[in-house]
Design a protein around this motif. Structure first.
Motif, PDB file in Angstrom:
ATOM      1  N   LEU A 175       0.847  -1.185   0.000  1.00 40.15           N
ATOM      2  CA  LEU A 175       0.000   0.000   0.000  1.00 40.15           C
ATOM      3  C   LEU A 175       0.892   1.250   0.000  1.00 40.15           C
ATOM      4  O   LEU A 175       2.066   1.178   0.334  1.00 40.15           O
ATOM      5  CB  LEU A 175      -0.909   0.002   1.233  1.00 40.15           C
ATOM      6  CG  LEU A 175      -1.834  -1.216   1.365  1.00 40.15           C
ATOM      7  CD1 LEU A 175      -2.734  -1.063   2.595  1.00 40.15           C
ATOM      8  CD2 LEU A 175      -2.676  -1.400   0.116  1.00 40.15           C
ATOM      9  N   SER A 176       0.310   2.389  -0.377  1.00 42.50           N
ATOM     10  CA  SER A 176       1.093   3.627  -0.461  1.00 42.50           C
ATOM     11  C   SER A 176       1.332   4.224   0.923  1.00 42.50           C
ATOM     12  O   SER A 176       0.486   4.101   1.814  1.00 42.50           O
ATOM     13  CB  SER A 176       0.354   4.653  -1.316  1.00 42.50           C
ATOM     14  OG  SER A 176       0.312   4.221  -2.652  1.00 42.50           O
ATOM     15  N   LEU A 212       5.279  -0.531   4.360  1.00 39.32           N
ATOM     16  CA  LEU A 212       5.276  -1.869   4.964  1.00 39.32           C
ATOM     17  C   LEU A 212       4.340  -1.921   6.165  1.00 39.32           C
ATOM     18  O   LEU A 212       3.529  -2.849   6.303  1.00 39.32           O
ATOM     19  CB  LEU A 212       6.684  -2.249   5.428  1.00 39.32           C
ATOM     20  CG  LEU A 212       7.581  -2.967   4.429  1.00 39.32           C
ATOM     21  CD1 LEU A 212       8.967  -3.165   5.043  1.00 39.32           C
ATOM     22  CD2 LEU A 212       6.974  -4.322   4.059  1.00 39.32           C
ATOM     23  N   LYS A 213       4.444  -0.917   7.037  1.00 34.39           N
ATOM     24  CA  LYS A 213       3.626  -0.859   8.255  1.00 34.39           C
ATOM     25  C   LYS A 213       2.146  -0.857   7.885  1.00 34.39           C
ATOM     26  O   LYS A 213       1.345  -1.627   8.418  1.00 34.39           O
ATOM     27  CB  LYS A 213       3.997   0.407   9.027  1.00 34.39           C
ATOM     28  CG  LYS A 213       3.175   0.700  10.266  1.00 34.39           C
ATOM     29  CD  LYS A 213       3.866   1.797  11.092  1.00 34.39           C
ATOM     30  CE  LYS A 213       3.066   2.191  12.323  1.00 34.39           C
ATOM     31  NZ  LYS A 213       1.916   3.053  11.997  1.00 34.39           N
ATOM     32  N   ARG A 214       1.801   0.006   6.933  1.00 33.23           N
ATOM     33  CA  ARG A 214       0.400   0.136   6.510  1.00 33.23           C
ATOM     34  C   ARG A 214      -0.094  -1.184   5.905  1.00 33.23           C
ATOM     35  O   ARG A 214      -1.220  -1.608   6.160  1.00 33.23           O
ATOM     36  CB  ARG A 214       0.300   1.265   5.486  1.00 33.23           C
ATOM     37  CG  ARG A 214      -1.062   1.823   5.334  1.00 33.23           C
ATOM     38  CD  ARG A 214      -1.033   3.214   4.735  1.00 33.23           C
ATOM     39  NE  ARG A 214      -1.166   4.229   5.768  1.00 33.23           N
ATOM     40  CZ  ARG A 214      -1.557   5.481   5.535  1.00 33.23           C
ATOM     41  NH1 ARG A 214      -1.813   5.866   4.308  1.00 33.23           N
ATOM     42  NH2 ARG A 214      -1.680   6.350   6.515  1.00 33.23           N
ATOM     43  N   THR A 215       0.741  -1.822   5.110  1.00 35.61           N
ATOM     44  CA  THR A 215       0.346  -3.082   4.482  1.00 35.61           C
ATOM     45  C   THR A 215       0.164  -4.179   5.534  1.00 35.61           C
ATOM     46  O   THR A 215      -0.813  -4.927   5.504  1.00 35.61           O
ATOM     47  CB  THR A 215       1.398  -3.518   3.435  1.00 35.61           C
ATOM     48  OG1 THR A 215       1.657  -2.421   2.557  1.00 35.61           O
ATOM     49  CG2 THR A 215       0.901  -4.702   2.630  1.00 35.61           C
ATOM     50  N   ARG A 216       1.108  -4.236   6.490  1.00 34.06           N
ATOM     51  CA  ARG A 216       1.028  -5.228   7.570  1.00 34.06           C
ATOM     52  C   ARG A 216      -0.264  -5.040   8.367  1.00 34.06           C
ATOM     53  O   ARG A 216      -0.963  -5.995   8.683  1.00 34.06           O
ATOM     54  CB  ARG A 216       2.245  -5.071   8.497  1.00 34.06           C
ATOM     55  CG  ARG A 216       2.891  -6.385   8.889  1.00 34.06           C
ATOM     56  CD  ARG A 216       4.091  -6.151   9.814  1.00 34.06           C
ATOM     57  NE  ARG A 216       5.305  -5.761   9.130  1.00 34.06           N
ATOM     58  CZ  ARG A 216       5.972  -4.608   9.341  1.00 34.06           C
ATOM     59  NH1 ARG A 216       5.530  -3.726  10.234  1.00 34.06           N
ATOM     60  NH2 ARG A 216       7.062  -4.334   8.666  1.00 34.06           N
ATOM     61  N   GLU A 217      -0.592  -3.775   8.665  1.00 30.15           N
ATOM     62  CA  GLU A 217      -1.763  -3.485   9.500  1.00 30.15           C
ATOM     63  C   GLU A 217      -3.080  -3.714   8.756  1.00 30.15           C
ATOM     64  O   GLU A 217      -4.037  -4.234   9.320  1.00 30.15           O
ATOM     65  CB  GLU A 217      -1.719  -2.028   9.970  1.00 30.15           C
ATOM     66  CG  GLU A 217      -0.698  -1.795  11.062  1.00 30.15           C
ATOM     67  CD  GLU A 217      -0.464  -0.297  11.330  1.00 30.15           C
ATOM     68  OE1 GLU A 217       0.385   0.013  12.176  1.00 30.15           O
ATOM     69  OE2 GLU A 217      -1.118   0.545  10.682  1.00 30.15           O
TER      70      GLU A 217
END
Ligand code: 6GU
Length: 226
Positions: A175-176, A212-217
Protein backbone atom coordinates in the motif's frame (compact mmCIF):
# COMPACT_ATOMS: atom_id res chain seq x y z
CA UNK A 1 -5.50 1.69 -27.61
CA UNK A 2 -9.12 1.50 -28.70
CA UNK A 3 -11.88 0.37 -26.33
CA UNK A 4 -15.49 -0.20 -27.42
CA UNK A 5 -18.19 -0.56 -24.76
CA UNK A 6 -21.59 -2.02 -25.59
CA UNK A 7 -24.36 -0.75 -23.33
CA UNK A 8 -28.09 -0.05 -23.11
CA UNK A 9 -27.31 3.02 -21.00
CA UNK A 10 -24.78 5.10 -22.95
CA UNK A 11 -25.54 8.13 -20.77
CA UNK A 12 -24.02 6.30 -17.77
CA UNK A 13 -20.70 6.11 -19.62
CA UNK A 14 -20.48 9.69 -20.85
CA UNK A 15 -19.05 11.53 -17.87
CA UNK A 16 -16.40 9.06 -16.63
CA UNK A 17 -14.18 9.58 -19.70
CA UNK A 18 -14.73 13.32 -20.14
CA UNK A 19 -12.66 14.51 -17.20
CA UNK A 20 -9.26 14.41 -15.65
CA UNK A 21 -6.82 11.70 -16.72
CA UNK A 22 -9.16 9.77 -19.05
CA UNK A 23 -9.93 13.01 -20.87
CA UNK A 24 -6.24 13.79 -21.24
CA UNK A 25 -5.50 10.26 -22.47
CA UNK A 26 -8.02 10.72 -25.27
CA UNK A 27 -6.87 14.26 -26.13
CA UNK A 28 -3.32 12.97 -26.45
CA UNK A 29 -4.56 10.29 -28.85
CA UNK A 30 -3.39 7.49 -26.55
CA UNK A 31 -6.87 6.16 -25.82
CA UNK A 32 -10.08 6.01 -27.84
CA UNK A 33 -13.29 5.08 -26.04
CA UNK A 34 -16.29 4.32 -28.27
CA UNK A 35 -19.68 3.83 -26.63
CA UNK A 36 -21.92 1.50 -28.64
CA UNK A 37 -25.64 1.93 -27.96
CA UNK A 38 -27.15 -1.57 -28.06
CA UNK A 39 -30.62 -0.09 -28.52
CA UNK A 40 -29.72 0.64 -32.16
CA UNK A 41 -29.78 -3.14 -32.66
CA UNK A 42 -33.05 -3.67 -30.79
CA UNK A 43 -35.80 -5.74 -32.41
CA UNK A 44 -39.19 -4.61 -33.66
CA UNK A 45 -41.07 -1.38 -33.22
CA UNK A 46 -39.93 -1.05 -29.61
CA UNK A 47 -36.28 -1.83 -30.35
CA UNK A 48 -36.46 -4.64 -27.82
CA UNK A 49 -33.16 -5.80 -26.31
CA UNK A 50 -34.32 -7.97 -23.38
CA UNK A 51 -36.89 -10.70 -22.83
CA UNK A 52 -38.23 -13.15 -20.23
CA UNK A 53 -35.99 -16.08 -19.43
CA UNK A 54 -36.77 -19.61 -20.62
CA UNK A 55 -37.75 -21.85 -17.74
CA UNK A 56 -39.33 -18.97 -15.86
CA UNK A 57 -38.01 -16.91 -13.01
CA UNK A 58 -37.77 -13.26 -12.14
CA UNK A 59 -35.71 -10.84 -14.20
CA UNK A 60 -35.14 -10.12 -17.84
CA UNK A 61 -32.29 -11.44 -19.97
CA UNK A 62 -30.47 -9.53 -22.69
CA UNK A 63 -31.35 -11.16 -26.00
CA UNK A 64 -28.82 -12.94 -28.19
CA UNK A 65 -29.76 -11.31 -31.50
CA UNK A 66 -29.20 -7.58 -30.80
CA UNK A 67 -25.93 -8.35 -29.01
CA UNK A 68 -24.72 -10.72 -31.76
CA UNK A 69 -25.54 -8.15 -34.47
CA UNK A 70 -23.76 -5.38 -32.59
CA UNK A 71 -20.67 -7.52 -31.89
CA UNK A 72 -20.49 -8.93 -35.43
CA UNK A 73 -20.68 -5.42 -36.89
CA UNK A 74 -17.71 -4.36 -34.76
CA UNK A 75 -15.77 -7.53 -35.59
CA UNK A 76 -16.11 -6.72 -39.30
CA UNK A 77 -14.20 -3.50 -38.70
CA UNK A 78 -11.34 -4.85 -36.59
CA UNK A 79 -9.96 -7.70 -34.54
CA UNK A 80 -10.41 -7.45 -30.77
CA UNK A 81 -7.67 -8.84 -28.52
CA UNK A 82 -10.31 -9.59 -25.88
CA UNK A 83 -14.10 -9.51 -25.75
CA UNK A 84 -14.78 -8.85 -22.07
CA UNK A 85 -18.13 -9.40 -20.36
CA UNK A 86 -18.53 -7.48 -17.10
CA UNK A 87 -20.21 -9.81 -14.60
CA UNK A 88 -20.05 -10.50 -10.85
CA UNK A 89 -19.13 -14.13 -11.61
CA UNK A 90 -16.07 -13.15 -13.67
CA UNK A 91 -12.40 -13.09 -12.78
CA UNK A 92 -11.77 -10.48 -10.09
CA UNK A 93 -10.08 -7.31 -11.36
CA UNK A 94 -6.71 -6.88 -9.66
CA UNK A 95 -3.73 -4.75 -10.67
CA UNK A 96 -1.95 -7.52 -12.65
CA UNK A 97 -5.01 -7.96 -14.90
CA UNK A 98 -5.17 -4.19 -15.55
CA UNK A 99 -1.44 -4.25 -16.34
CA UNK A 100 -1.91 -7.12 -18.78
CA UNK A 101 -4.89 -5.55 -20.55
CA UNK A 102 -3.05 -2.22 -20.90
CA UNK A 103 -0.71 -3.94 -23.40
CA UNK A 104 -3.55 -4.71 -25.87
CA UNK A 105 -4.56 -2.78 -28.99
CA UNK A 106 -8.35 -3.28 -29.17
CA UNK A 107 -10.74 -4.29 -26.40
CA UNK A 108 -14.48 -4.85 -26.61
CA UNK A 109 -16.38 -4.62 -23.33
CA UNK A 110 -19.99 -5.75 -22.88
CA UNK A 111 -21.92 -4.15 -20.03
CA UNK A 112 -24.73 -6.45 -19.01
CA UNK A 113 -27.98 -5.50 -17.37
CA UNK A 114 -31.06 -7.18 -15.95
CA UNK A 115 -30.42 -10.85 -15.09
CA UNK A 116 -27.50 -10.97 -17.47
CA UNK A 117 -26.96 -11.82 -21.12
CA UNK A 118 -28.06 -14.89 -23.08
CA UNK A 119 -25.49 -17.59 -22.40
CA UNK A 120 -24.86 -18.12 -26.14
CA UNK A 121 -23.14 -14.71 -26.33
CA UNK A 122 -20.77 -15.84 -23.60
CA UNK A 123 -20.10 -19.13 -25.37
CA UNK A 124 -19.51 -17.74 -28.85
CA UNK A 125 -18.07 -14.24 -28.49
CA UNK A 126 -16.81 -13.56 -24.98
CA UNK A 127 -13.14 -14.39 -24.33
CA UNK A 128 -12.87 -13.09 -20.77
CA UNK A 129 -15.28 -12.31 -17.92
CA UNK A 130 -14.37 -9.69 -15.33
CA UNK A 131 -15.86 -8.70 -11.96
CA UNK A 132 -14.74 -5.65 -9.98
CA UNK A 133 -15.39 -7.24 -6.57
CA UNK A 134 -17.65 -9.41 -4.49
CA UNK A 135 -20.77 -7.28 -4.33
CA UNK A 136 -23.64 -6.86 -6.76
CA UNK A 137 -24.19 -3.73 -8.83
CA UNK A 138 -27.27 -3.07 -10.91
CA UNK A 139 -25.41 -3.09 -14.21
CA UNK A 140 -22.07 -3.48 -15.91
CA UNK A 141 -21.59 0.21 -16.84
CA UNK A 142 -19.87 1.39 -13.66
CA UNK A 143 -17.67 -1.73 -13.64
CA UNK A 144 -16.75 -1.06 -17.29
CA UNK A 145 -15.80 2.52 -16.39
CA UNK A 146 -13.66 1.21 -13.53
CA UNK A 147 -11.90 -1.25 -15.83
CA UNK A 148 -11.24 1.36 -18.54
CA UNK A 149 -9.86 3.82 -15.97
CA UNK A 150 -7.58 1.16 -14.44
CA UNK A 151 -6.26 0.31 -17.92
CA UNK A 152 -6.19 3.81 -19.42
CA UNK A 153 -4.01 5.40 -16.77
CA UNK A 154 -1.34 2.76 -17.41
CA UNK A 155 -0.90 3.60 -21.10
CA UNK A 156 2.57 5.08 -21.69
CA UNK A 157 2.41 8.89 -21.77
CA UNK A 158 -0.98 9.19 -20.05
CA UNK A 159 0.29 10.10 -16.60
CA UNK A 160 2.28 13.34 -16.54
CA UNK A 161 5.17 11.79 -14.70
CA UNK A 162 5.81 8.63 -16.72
CA UNK A 163 7.03 6.75 -13.69
CA UNK A 164 4.22 7.57 -11.32
CA UNK A 165 2.08 4.49 -12.05
CA UNK A 166 5.07 2.40 -10.99
CA UNK A 167 4.74 3.78 -7.47
CA UNK A 168 1.01 3.10 -7.13
CA UNK A 169 -0.32 0.99 -4.34
CA UNK A 170 -0.26 -2.67 -5.46
CA UNK A 171 2.34 -2.22 -8.22
CA UNK A 172 5.08 -3.17 -5.76
CA UNK A 173 2.70 -5.31 -3.71
CA UNK A 174 2.50 -2.65 -0.96
CA UNK A 175 0.00 0.00 0.00
CA UNK A 176 1.09 3.63 -0.46
CA UNK A 177 2.76 5.58 2.37
CA UNK A 178 1.14 8.74 3.87
CA UNK A 179 1.57 11.99 1.93
CA UNK A 180 1.49 15.63 3.05
CA UNK A 181 1.47 19.09 1.49
CA UNK A 182 1.56 22.67 2.83
CA UNK A 183 1.34 23.91 5.54
CA UNK A 184 3.99 22.26 7.74
CA UNK A 185 1.86 22.88 10.82
CA UNK A 186 -1.94 23.00 10.79
CA UNK A 187 -3.48 23.60 14.24
CA UNK A 188 -0.45 21.87 15.76
CA UNK A 189 -0.79 18.84 13.43
CA UNK A 190 2.75 18.50 12.11
CA UNK A 191 4.25 17.03 8.97
CA UNK A 192 6.85 14.36 9.91
CA UNK A 193 10.32 15.96 10.24
CA UNK A 194 11.98 13.50 7.90
CA UNK A 195 9.95 14.80 4.92
CA UNK A 196 11.14 18.38 5.56
CA UNK A 197 14.82 17.49 5.94
CA UNK A 198 15.74 17.14 2.27
CA UNK A 199 17.66 13.89 2.83
CA UNK A 200 16.30 11.88 -0.10
CA UNK A 201 17.72 8.55 1.05
CA UNK A 202 16.17 8.95 4.51
CA UNK A 203 12.87 10.00 2.94
CA UNK A 204 12.78 6.89 0.72
CA UNK A 205 13.59 4.68 3.73
CA UNK A 206 10.80 6.29 5.75
CA UNK A 207 8.31 5.86 2.90
CA UNK A 208 9.19 2.21 2.49
CA UNK A 209 8.84 1.60 6.26
CA UNK A 210 5.47 3.35 6.30
CA UNK A 211 4.27 1.39 3.27
CA UNK A 212 5.28 -1.87 4.96
CA UNK A 213 3.63 -0.86 8.26
CA UNK A 214 0.40 0.14 6.51
CA UNK A 215 0.35 -3.08 4.48
CA UNK A 216 1.03 -5.23 7.57
CA UNK A 217 -1.76 -3.49 9.50
CA UNK A 218 -4.40 -3.27 6.77
CA UNK A 219 -3.70 -5.93 4.17
CA UNK A 220 -1.35 -8.58 5.61
CA UNK A 221 -2.45 -10.92 2.83
CA UNK A 222 -0.57 -8.81 0.30
CA UNK A 223 2.72 -9.63 2.07
CA UNK A 224 2.03 -13.37 2.28
CA UNK A 225 1.31 -13.70 -1.45
CA UNK A 226 4.94 -13.01 -2.32
CL1 6GU B 1 -18.75 -6.62 -13.48
N1 6GU B 1 -21.27 -6.34 -12.75
C1 6GU B 1 -22.23 -6.22 -11.82
N2 6GU B 1 -23.49 -6.09 -12.20
N3 6GU B 1 -21.99 -6.23 -10.52
C2 6GU B 1 -20.72 -6.36 -10.15
C3 6GU B 1 -19.66 -6.48 -11.06
C4 6GU B 1 -19.98 -6.47 -12.37
N4 6GU B 1 -18.52 -6.61 -10.38
C5 6GU B 1 -18.86 -6.55 -9.10
N5 6GU B 1 -20.18 -6.41 -8.94
Amino acid sequence: MRIDIITVHPELLESPFQHSIMKRAQEKGLLEVHIQDLRRFGLGRHLQVDDYQYGGGAGMVMMVEPLANCIEGLLQERHYDEVIYMTPDGQRLEQPLANRLSMKENLLIISGHYKGIDERIREHFVTMEVSIGDYVLSGGELPAAVLVDAIGRLLPGVLGDETSALFDSFQDGLLSPPVYTRPEDFHGWKVPDVLLGGNFKKIEEWRHEQALKRTRERRPGLLEDE
